[in-house]
Motif scaffolding. Structure first.
Motif, mmCIF file in Angstrom:
data_model
loop_
_atom_site.group_PDB
_atom_site.id
_atom_site.type_symbol
_atom_site.label_atom_id
_atom_site.label_comp_id
_atom_site.label_asym_id
_atom_site.label_seq_id
_atom_site.Cartn_x
_atom_site.Cartn_y
_atom_site.Cartn_z
ATOM 1 N N SER A 40 0.818 -1.216 0.000
ATOM 2 C CA SER A 40 0.000 0.000 0.000
ATOM 3 C C SER A 40 0.853 1.269 0.000
ATOM 4 O O SER A 40 0.367 2.343 -0.312
ATOM 5 N N SER A 41 2.140 1.131 0.333
ATOM 6 C CA SER A 41 3.055 2.271 0.344
ATOM 7 C C SER A 41 4.151 2.060 -0.700
ATOM 8 O O SER A 41 4.604 0.931 -0.901
ATOM 9 N N PRO A 42 4.613 3.132 -1.391
ATOM 10 C CA PRO A 42 5.604 2.960 -2.456
ATOM 11 C C PRO A 42 6.967 2.498 -1.974
ATOM 12 O O PRO A 42 7.784 2.047 -2.785
ATOM 13 N N ASP A 43 7.245 2.607 -0.668
ATOM 14 C CA ASP A 43 8.529 2.140 -0.161
ATOM 15 C C ASP A 43 8.414 0.775 0.527
ATOM 16 O O ASP A 43 9.322 0.348 1.227
ATOM 17 N N ASP A 44 7.294 0.089 0.317
ATOM 18 C CA ASP A 44 7.145 -1.262 0.860
ATOM 19 C C ASP A 44 8.104 -2.225 0.176
ATOM 20 O O ASP A 44 8.523 -2.012 -0.969
ATOM 21 N N GLY A 45 8.407 -3.319 0.874
ATOM 22 C CA GLY A 45 9.446 -4.242 0.439
ATOM 23 C C GLY A 45 9.269 -4.822 -0.953
ATOM 24 O O GLY A 45 10.254 -5.020 -1.677
ATOM 25 N N ILE A 46 8.034 -5.100 -1.367
ATOM 26 C CA ILE A 46 7.849 -5.743 -2.676
ATOM 27 C C ILE A 46 8.321 -4.838 -3.813
ATOM 28 O O ILE A 46 8.822 -5.333 -4.836
ATOM 29 N N TYR A 47 8.210 -3.517 -3.635
ATOM 30 C CA TYR A 47 8.692 -2.600 -4.675
ATOM 31 C C TYR A 47 10.217 -2.506 -4.651
ATOM 32 O O TYR A 47 10.847 -2.287 -5.689
#
Length: 631
Positions: A40-47
Motif C-alpha cells: 500500500s506504500s511505495p517504499d514497501d518491500g515488494i517494490y
C-alpha cells in the motif's frame, strides 16, 4: 527453579548462533529492504525487490549494453528481462546466492552504478517463495531455480538463440509479505523515473512502452501543471549532473533527487547542496540578499548526479550520506555550486524574461511571508504552550526526522518507515486507537468535530485556526517535508456520511497547503471493518457487503452479525489487529494530469451542476447495489 531461570539467560558459547546468508536476510529483512508492508506504500518491500532487479538492468544500460528492458507483473509474479551482457554463465548461481559476490566491486566493469554491495538480487532470492534466473550469453543459456534462497534446480549450459541478457522471475514470499498486492501507479512512477534518468532507454511494462527523450525536463513536465508554471522549465546538463527547475503556485518545496539512477526519496547531501547552491546563485544574480525561504517557496526541481562509490545511509539507498571523494576532487557541495554558478547564471542572463518571472515569484513570496509574520508569531507561541500539554496529540517514541543511533542504523531506518500518525474524529475513536496502538511508532491526533473547509483560503488560516495549527506542528511541516515526523499520515474516520466529509476536509487541508505530502505518498485512508460475523468457533471481520455475505455463507446457521457504525464501537482489543500487521490502508494518490485546484474546486467549492449530477448518478448505482443485496 531459581537455578533453571538463571541458566536460561546465561551468556555462553551456546548463545552464539551463525546464520547462513539466506537465513540472515529472512530473519532481518529490514536491514536489506527496509520495511516489509503489504504494497500500500511505495517504499514497501515488494517494490524494493522489483527495484533491486531493475537496478542491475539499468547498470548494464549505463555501461552501454542493451537499449530496452521488459517488465511483466501479473498478480504476484514478477518477470524482468534485460538485453545487456548477461551474467557470466559459470557464475549464475553464485551471483544470486552468495553474499558479497558480484562485479560491482571492480569500478572498471561497473562505473557509477547504484548496486555496490553485492546484496540486491540475493535479498530478492532469499525473500521469494520462487526465484528463477536465466543468463543468455554468446549463443548459450544457463538457468537456476530457487525456493526461499535454496537452490532446487540448476541446468547445464545449453545452446540458445536468445539475445544476450538476463531473465529473472520471482514471487515474493507470502509468509514474509503478508496479504501483499502491487499498485500499478507506484510501479508506473518507478518505471517513469528510470526512463527520465536514462533518456533514450525503453522499458516495456505489461505491454506498454515507456521512453523519455528529454530526461529531467520530461519528469517536471509530467509532474507539474503547465498552466500553473510561472516560467518555462530551466533544463541544464553537464558531466555527471542534470537539473531541471521551475516555480508554480503551490506552497512548499518539491524536489526529485537521484544518485546514479537511484531515487533518493529522503534526499541527502546532494539535495541539500543543491538547495544551498541555488540560493547563492540567485542572490548573486539579482544582487539582493533575498530570504532563503522566499527564493525556494513554490520551487519544483529535479537533480540527478552520478558519482563513483556513493555512500548511502541504508541498503535501500533512499538517502545519500557522504561520498568517497577522490584525492583532490571537489566536494558534493562545491561540485553542484560550480555547476549552477556557471550554467544557471548563464541561462538567466540569456533569458531575461525567465529571470524577470522568477524575480516576481520571489518577491510575491516575500510579501506573503511578511503579511503572515504577525499572526504566525502569535500562533506559534500558542502552539508552543499547547504542546506542553497537548491533549490532541498522543505522541510515539520514534520519529521519521530523528538522527539514527551509531549502532543498528539499518533496523532504525526500518522502524522510522513504520512511523504513523492517525488523525481521528472525537474522543471515542481516538480512545480505542490510543489503547490499541504501538507506542513506539504510532501516534494519534484527535480532531474536535469537523475541521474548517480550507479551499480557496490563504495560508493565513492555518495559523488563525488553532486546530489546524496544532496539526501542522504535530506533523512538523511548517518549513517543508524535511522535518516531517511521521512517514504515514493516516486519516481514520467513521464509515458514514459525516466521517466521509471529515475525510474530505482533511484531504483538502493537505492538498491546499501541503500538497507535497500527497505527492510524496505520505497520506492514507484507514480501512476498518464494517461488519463482524461470528459463531462460537470463528470470528470474521468484513470490509464490504460482499465479504459479509461470503462470511455468512461460510459460517452458516445464522451467525451473529454486528454492524460497526463508528470507530468508537470497536473495542481496543479488536482494534489492535486493524492497525497492526493486518492493517489495510488505501493510499491517497494524485494521478498523472490531476490539477489540484480544479479537483478542490469540483469537490469542495460551490455546489456546481456537475457535482450534483455526479452525486445523483452515483447514488443511483448505490441504490441498485442495495436492491441487489436485498434480492
Amino acid at each position: 527453579m531459581a537455578e533453571t531461570k538463571k541458566n536460561l539467560f546465561e551468556y555462553t558459547e551456546d548463545s552464539i548462533k551463525s546464520l547462513d546468508w539466506k537465513e540472515h536476510i529472512r530473519l532481518r529483512p529490514g536491514m536489506y529492504i527496509g520495511k516489509l508492508g503489504d504494497g500500500s506504500s511505495p517504499d514497501d518491500g515488494i517494490y524494493v525487490l522489483v527495484k533491486e532487479v531493475i537496478d542491475n538492468c539499468i547498470d548494464e544500460y549505463t555501461m552501454g549494453y542493451g537499449r530496452s528492458i521488459e517488465v511483466s507483473i501479473k498478480d504476484i509474479s514478477v518477470t524482468i528481462r534485460d538485453y545487456g551482457r548477461g551474467i557470466p554463465l559459470g557464475k549464475v548461481v553464485d551471483v544470486v546466492s552468495k553474499i558479497n559476490t558480484g562485479a560491482k566491486y571492480d569500478s572498471k566493469v561497473f562505473q557509477k552504478s547504484v548496486g555496490l554491495n553485492g546484496v540486491g538480487t540475493k535479498a530478492v532470492n532469499a525473500l521469494s517463495s520462487y526465484f528463477k534466473v536465466a543468463s543468455f550469453r554468446d549463443g548459450k543459456v544457463k538457468e537456476a531455480e530457487f525456493e526461499r534462497g535454496v537452490l532446487v534446480k540448476e541446468s547445464k549450459e545449453t545452446k540458445s538463440d536468445g539475445e544476450n541478457g538476463t531473465l529473472v522471475t520471482f514471487i515474493p514470499d507470502e509468509t514474509i509479505f503478508k496479504n501483499y498486492h502491487f499498485i500499478s501507479e507506484y510501479l508506473e512512477k518507478q518505471i517513469w523515473n528510470y526512463c527520465f534518468l536514462n533518456a533514450g532507454m525503453r522499458i516495456v511494462f505489461n505491454g506498454k512502452s515507456y521512453i523519455s527523450k528529454n530526461g529531467l525536463l520530461d519528469l517536471l513536465e509530467r509532474n507539474t501543471n503547465a498552466d500553473e508554471l510561472r516560467y518555462p522549465i530551466i533544463h541544464l546538463k553537464g558531466d555527471d549532473i542534470e537539473v531541471a527547475i521551475t516555480h508554480n503556485n503551490d506552497y512548499g518545496e518539491d524536489y526529485y533527487s537521484f544518485v546514479n539512477g537511484q531515487h533518493t526519496t529522503q534526499g541527502g547531501t546532494h539535495q541539500q547542496a543543491f538547495r544551498e547552491a541555488y540560493i547563492k546563485v540567485i542572490r548573486d544574480f539579482f544582487k539582493k540578499d533575498y530570504d532563503a525561504s522566499d527564493i525556494r517557496q513554490s520551487i519544483v526541481a529535479a537533480i540527478s548526479v552520478r558519482v563513483v562509490e556513493p555512500v548511502f545511509e541504508s541498503q535501500t539507498k533512499t538517502k545519500l550520506g557522504s561520498l568517497n571523494v577522490e584525492d583532490g576532487g571537489p566536494s558534493m557541495r562545491q561540485f553542484i555550486l560550480d555547476f549552477l554558478s556557471k550554467q544557471l547564471d548563464n541561462y538567466l542572463h540569456k533569458n531575461p524574461t525567465v529571470a524577470d518571472a522568477l524575480k516576481k515569484r520571489i518577491e510575491q513570496s516575500e510579501r506573503e511571508r511578511k503579511d503572515l509574520a504577525g499572526i504566525k508569531k502569535l500562533a506559534n507561541e500558542r502552539a508552543k504552550k499547547a504542546n506542553l500539554h497537548n491533549k490532541k496529540l498522543r505522541d510515539c517514541r520514534v520519529h521519521l526526522n530523528e538522527e539514527p543511533p551509531a549502532k543498528n542504523k539499518q533496523e532504525f531506518f526500518a522502524t522510522q518507515k513504520e512511523t504513523t500518525i492517525f488523525i481521528t474524529e472525537g474522543d471515542s475513536a481516538s480512545g480505542s486507537i490510543t489503547k490499541a496502538r504501538k507506542v513506539e511508532t504510532q501516534a494519534v491526533f484527535s480532531l474536535r468535530g469537523k475541521p474548517l473547509n480550507c479551499f480557496g483560503m490563504s495560508k493565513k488560516v492555518v495559523y488563525e485556526n488553532e486546530e489546524l495549527n496544532l496539526l501542522q506542528h504535530a506533523l512538523n511541516i511548517e518549513e517543508g517535508l524535511e522535518g516531517l515526523r511521521f512517514n504515514r499520515i493516516v486519516i481514520a474516520t467513521d464509515a458514514d456520511v459525516d466521517g466521509m466529509h471529515i475525510r474530505l476536509l482533511i484531504m483538502t487541508f493537505f492538498l491546499q497547503f501541503f500538497p507535497d505530502l500527497v505527492k510524496n505518498n505520505h497520506v492514507y485512508i484507514l480501512e476498518t471493518p464494517l461488519f463482524r460475523v461470528r459463531n462460537k468457533q470463528e470470528t470474521i471481520y468484513c470490509y464490504s457487503e460482499q465479504e459479509k455475505q461470503a462470511a455468512v455463507r461460510k459460517l452458516g446457521s445464522k451467525p451473529e452479525i454486528t454492524r460497526f457504525k463508528g470507530l468508537g464501537e470497536i473495542s481496543p482489543d479488536e482494534f489492535g489487529r486493524f492497525i497492526g500487521e493486518e492493517m489495510r490502508l488505501q493510499p491517497v494518490i494524485l494521478e498523472h494530469g490531476d490539477h489540484i485546484q480544479q479537483l478542490l474546486e469540483y469537490y469542495m467549492g460551490k455546489n456546481t451542476q456537475e457535482r450534483q449530477e455526479f452525486i445523483i448518478n452515483n447514488l443511483k448505482v448505490e441504490l441498485d447495489t442495495v436492491e441487489e443485496a436485498v434480492a
